[in-house]
Write a protein that holds these residues in place. Structure first.
Motif, PDB file in Angstrom:
ATOM      1  N   GLN A   1      -9.031  23.431  17.189  1.00 13.41           N
ATOM      2  CA  GLN A   1      -7.974  24.380  16.849  1.00 13.41           C
ATOM      3  C   GLN A   1      -8.270  25.731  17.499  1.00 13.41           C
ATOM      4  N   ILE A   2      -7.219  26.375  17.999  1.00 10.74           N
ATOM      5  CA  ILE A   2      -7.358  27.681  18.644  1.00 10.74           C
ATOM      6  C   ILE A   2      -6.783  28.764  17.744  1.00 10.74           C
ATOM      7  N   ASP A   3      -7.504  29.858  17.623  1.00  4.63           N
ATOM      8  CA  ASP A   3      -7.013  31.045  16.908  1.00  4.63           C
ATOM      9  C   ASP A   3      -7.338  32.272  17.749  1.00  4.63           C
ATOM     10  N   TRP A   4      -6.389  33.187  17.780  1.00  5.26           N
ATOM     11  CA  TRP A   4      -6.668  34.458  18.448  1.00  5.26           C
ATOM     12  C   TRP A   4      -7.449  35.335  17.479  1.00  5.26           C
TER      13      TRP A   4
ATOM     14  N   LYS B   1     -15.992  30.724  22.236  1.00  2.00           N
ATOM     15  CA  LYS B   1     -15.028  31.611  22.884  1.00  2.00           C
ATOM     16  C   LYS B   1     -14.569  30.945  24.177  1.00  2.00           C
ATOM     17  N   ILE B   2     -13.257  30.789  24.331  1.00  3.30           N
ATOM     18  CA  ILE B   2     -12.724  30.128  25.518  1.00  3.30           C
ATOM     19  C   ILE B   2     -12.751  31.102  26.695  1.00  3.30           C
ATOM     20  N   PRO B   3     -13.338  30.690  27.804  1.00  2.43           N
ATOM     21  CA  PRO B   3     -13.462  31.580  28.966  1.00  2.43           C
ATOM     22  C   PRO B   3     -12.113  32.061  29.488  1.00  2.43           C
ATOM     23  N   HIS B   4     -12.132  33.275  30.042  1.00  2.00           N
ATOM     24  CA  HIS B   4     -11.005  33.881  30.762  1.00  2.00           C
ATOM     25  C   HIS B   4      -9.799  34.138  29.863  1.00  2.00           C
ATOM     26  N   THR B   5     -10.024  34.385  28.586  1.00  2.94           N
ATOM     27  CA  THR B   5      -8.896  34.670  27.677  1.00  2.94           C
ATOM     28  C   THR B   5      -8.981  36.072  27.083  1.00  2.94           C
ATOM     29  N   GLU B   6      -9.945  36.865  27.495  1.00  2.03           N
ATOM     30  CA  GLU B   6     -10.113  38.192  26.896  1.00  2.03           C
ATOM     31  C   GLU B   6      -9.054  39.167  27.416  1.00  2.03           C
ATOM     32  N   THR B   7      -8.644  40.082  26.542  1.00  2.00           N
ATOM     33  CA  THR B   7      -7.710  41.137  26.917  1.00  2.00           C
ATOM     34  C   THR B   7      -7.951  42.338  26.027  1.00  2.00           C
TER      35      THR B   7
ATOM     36  N   SER C   1      -3.606  29.841  29.533  1.00  5.77           N
ATOM     37  CA  SER C   1      -2.956  30.915  30.279  1.00  5.77           C
ATOM     38  C   SER C   1      -1.488  31.009  29.953  1.00  5.77           C
ATOM     39  N   SER C   2      -0.913  29.973  29.378  1.00  7.35           N
ATOM     40  CA  SER C   2       0.502  29.991  29.020  1.00  7.35           C
ATOM     41  C   SER C   2       0.740  30.591  27.652  1.00  7.35           C
ATOM     42  N   ILE C   3      -0.322  30.971  26.948  1.00  4.75           N
ATOM     43  CA  ILE C   3      -0.188  31.513  25.592  1.00  4.75           C
ATOM     44  C   ILE C   3      -0.040  33.021  25.657  1.00  4.75           C
ATOM     45  N   ASN C   4       0.914  33.540  24.926  1.00  5.50           N
ATOM     46  CA  ASN C   4       1.118  34.977  24.885  1.00  5.50           C
ATOM     47  C   ASN C   4       0.035  35.630  24.040  1.00  5.50           C
ATOM     48  N   CYS C   5      -0.826  36.404  24.658  1.00  4.54           N
ATOM     49  CA  CYS C   5      -1.963  36.988  23.939  1.00  4.54           C
ATOM     50  C   CYS C   5      -1.522  38.025  22.932  1.00  4.54           C
TER      51      CYS C   5
ATOM     52  N   GLY D   1     -14.586  52.546  15.397  1.00 10.07           N
ATOM     53  CA  GLY D   1     -14.541  53.889  15.965  1.00 10.07           C
ATOM     54  C   GLY D   1     -14.379  53.931  17.471  1.00 10.07           C
ATOM     55  N   TYR D   2     -14.329  52.758  18.140  1.00  6.22           N
ATOM     56  CA  TYR D   2     -14.224  52.726  19.595  1.00  6.22           C
ATOM     57  C   TYR D   2     -12.773  52.761  20.086  1.00  6.22           C
ATOM     58  N   LYS D   3     -11.837  52.655  19.164  1.00  8.42           N
ATOM     59  CA  LYS D   3     -10.406  52.854  19.420  1.00  8.42           C
ATOM     60  C   LYS D   3      -9.715  51.696  20.164  1.00  8.42           C
ATOM     61  N   ARG D   4     -10.475  50.763  20.714  1.00  8.98           N
ATOM     62  CA  ARG D   4      -9.885  49.627  21.419  1.00  8.98           C
ATOM     63  C   ARG D   4     -10.490  48.318  20.910  1.00  8.98           C
ATOM     64  N   LEU D   5      -9.676  47.261  21.037  1.00 13.07           N
ATOM     65  CA  LEU D   5     -10.102  45.936  20.589  1.00 13.07           C
ATOM     66  C   LEU D   5     -10.070  44.956  21.745  1.00 13.07           C
ATOM     67  N   LYS D   6     -10.984  43.999  21.674  1.00 11.51           N
ATOM     68  CA  LYS D   6     -10.993  42.907  22.654  1.00 11.51           C
ATOM     69  C   LYS D   6     -10.508  41.649  21.949  1.00 11.51           C
ATOM     70  N   TRP D   7      -9.363  41.148  22.397  1.00 11.76           N
ATOM     71  CA  TRP D   7      -8.803  39.916  21.845  1.00 11.76           C
ATOM     72  C   TRP D   7      -9.201  38.738  22.731  1.00 11.76           C
ATOM     73  N   PHE D   8      -9.404  37.590  22.119  1.00  8.85           N
ATOM     74  CA  PHE D   8      -9.745  36.391  22.882  1.00  8.85           C
ATOM     75  C   PHE D   8      -9.401  35.158  22.060  1.00  8.85           C
ATOM     76  N   ALA D   9      -9.307  34.027  22.742  1.00  7.15           N
ATOM     77  CA  ALA D   9      -9.013  32.756  22.088  1.00  7.15           C
ATOM     78  C   ALA D   9     -10.323  32.133  21.618  1.00  7.15           C
ATOM     79  N   LEU D  10     -10.386  31.831  20.329  1.00  8.73           N
ATOM     80  CA  LEU D  10     -11.576  31.225  19.742  1.00  8.73           C
ATOM     81  C   LEU D  10     -11.279  29.768  19.404  1.00  8.73           C
ATOM     82  N   LEU D  11     -12.085  28.897  19.941  1.00  7.19           N
ATOM     83  CA  LEU D  11     -11.925  27.466  19.699  1.00  7.19           C
ATOM     84  C   LEU D  11     -12.841  27.046  18.554  1.00  7.19           C
ATOM     85  N   THR D  12     -12.257  26.451  17.513  1.00  5.56           N
ATOM     86  CA  THR D  12     -13.021  25.920  16.392  1.00  5.56           C
ATOM     87  C   THR D  12     -13.013  24.396  16.480  1.00  5.56           C
TER      88      THR D  12
END
Length: 350
Positions: free
Chosen positions: A96-99, A139-145, A7-11, A217-228
């Motif tokens: 390791q975490i990557d957006w 996919k790390i929970p509660h990180t979607e935006t 939650s402290s990471i700037n998405c 074509g949906y014009k919006r993206l869902k970003w999230f933190a992916l844990l590898t």
């Protein structure tokens, strides 16, 4: 335990997020040292007749070796013993975490309002099998935006690269000239394009635009933190010999008897009162694995295994030559680097 709260990471920052360092002090403490007792047993003596038969079989399998030497040589001495093949495995994981992003096609968003994102090492990820390399992504929970797509500026389409937005492409048959040439140098209308020198772009269907590959074509993206999570099995081995000089590399593939194996969080070096050389070998590898453990690496398990490989060193003389060869493993392989007889012209026997 030090943790990295997502939650402290700037998405909005698309750069990869560095994984937190893992506190390894507790994992680095080896289990209490104890005396290890295992029975290797006495080496089974190899008879001269068997030693000769194995060499003869070996010479038969080599196209350039004559068989007379194997039949006629005098076997003067056979030293039977065991070679000890020691293996240490350290099974560990790094995180390791990557957006990352994917097209938002609708539905619920699991953002921070649904809960606090767990720390990296509190995300439950387990290996499918111990001591086997593998990679898992979670996919790390509660990180979607949600964000608008920057690639297409929320239009859903981008300019077609194939035709550069024109909707048509140059005809490759006439090179855009509309005509081709006969063998006599006369011109005729290009049959491919029919004269204009350009063809309809099939990639964009003559529109000059294609669907945005990012948002589809949906014009919006869902970003999230992916844990590898990378599970890695670090393996090193060594060979202890006391009475034979067989090439060390041959022990790795040779069949033998597993006389000892132990799995623990952190294994202590072997400690047997009968073999200080083996003890030193085990201590060297255990210390090396300890030193090689990276700050962001968590050790899950260690396993060390000891195999006893039977080895017989056979000394021979034949004519004016003398040497030795080895019969080793339960499958009775032969290593004879200086076989004394070559049966083909130009073959040099070392």
């Amino acid at each position: 335990m030090t943790s990295c709260v997502l939650s402290s990471i700037n998405c909005s920052d698309r750069d990869p997020v560095t994984s937190p360092q893992v506190p390894t002090r507790q994992a680095m403490i080896p289990e209490s040292e104890e005396v290890h007792n295992f029975n290797i047993g006495r080496a089974t003596p190899l008879s001269p007749d068997d030693a000769r038969d194995y060499l003869l079989c070996y010479a038969t399998s080599q196209s350039c070796y004559g068989k007379s030497a194997a039949r006629q040589m005098v076997i003067s001495n056979i030293i039977s013993s065991h070679g000890l093949h020691y293996t240490l495995e350290t099974f560990s994981e790094t995180r390791q975490i990557d957006w990352t992003k994917e097209a938002f096609t609708g539905g619920q968003i699991d953002d921070s309002t649904k809960g606090t994102p767990p720390s990296v090492w509190n995300v439950e990820v387990t290996s499918n099998q111990d001591f086997v390399d593998q990679v898992k992504e979670v996919k790390i929970p509660h990180t979607e935006t949600l964000k608008t797509c920057n690639k297409c500026q929320a239009l859903g389409v981008i300019k077609c690269d194939k035709c550069e937005g024109l909707g048509t492409k140059r005809c490759e048959t006439c090179f855009g000239n509309g005509v081709t040439y006969t063998k006599k140098g006369r011109t005729k209308m290009c049959k491919t394009c029919g004269g204009p020198g350009r063809l309809k772009c099939t990639d964009c269907n003559n529109s000059g635009h294609v669907k945005c590959p990012d948002c589809l074509g949906y014009k919006r993206l869902k970003w999230f933190a992916l844990l590898t999570v990378k599970f890695v099995n670090h393996v090193e081995d060594d060979v202890v010999q006391h009475q034979t000089g067989l090439v060390r590399e041959l022990f790795r593939e040779a069949s033998g008897d597993r006389v000892f194996q132990y799995v623990g969080k952190r294994v202590a070096p072997l400690s047997t009162p009968d073999d200080q050389v083996l003890n030193a070998c085990s201590k060297k590898l255990v210390e090396k694995h300890k030193e090689d453990t990276k700050p962001n690496e968590r050790v899950l398990k260690q396993r060390h295994t000891l195999r006893a490989v039977p080895v017989s060193e056979v000394h021979w003389t034949w004519k004016d030559k003398a040497g030795s060869y080895w019969v080793y493993g339960f499958d009775r392989r032969v290593h004879c680097p200086r076989y004394p007889q070559s049966s083909c012209y130009g073959c040099a026997v070392l």
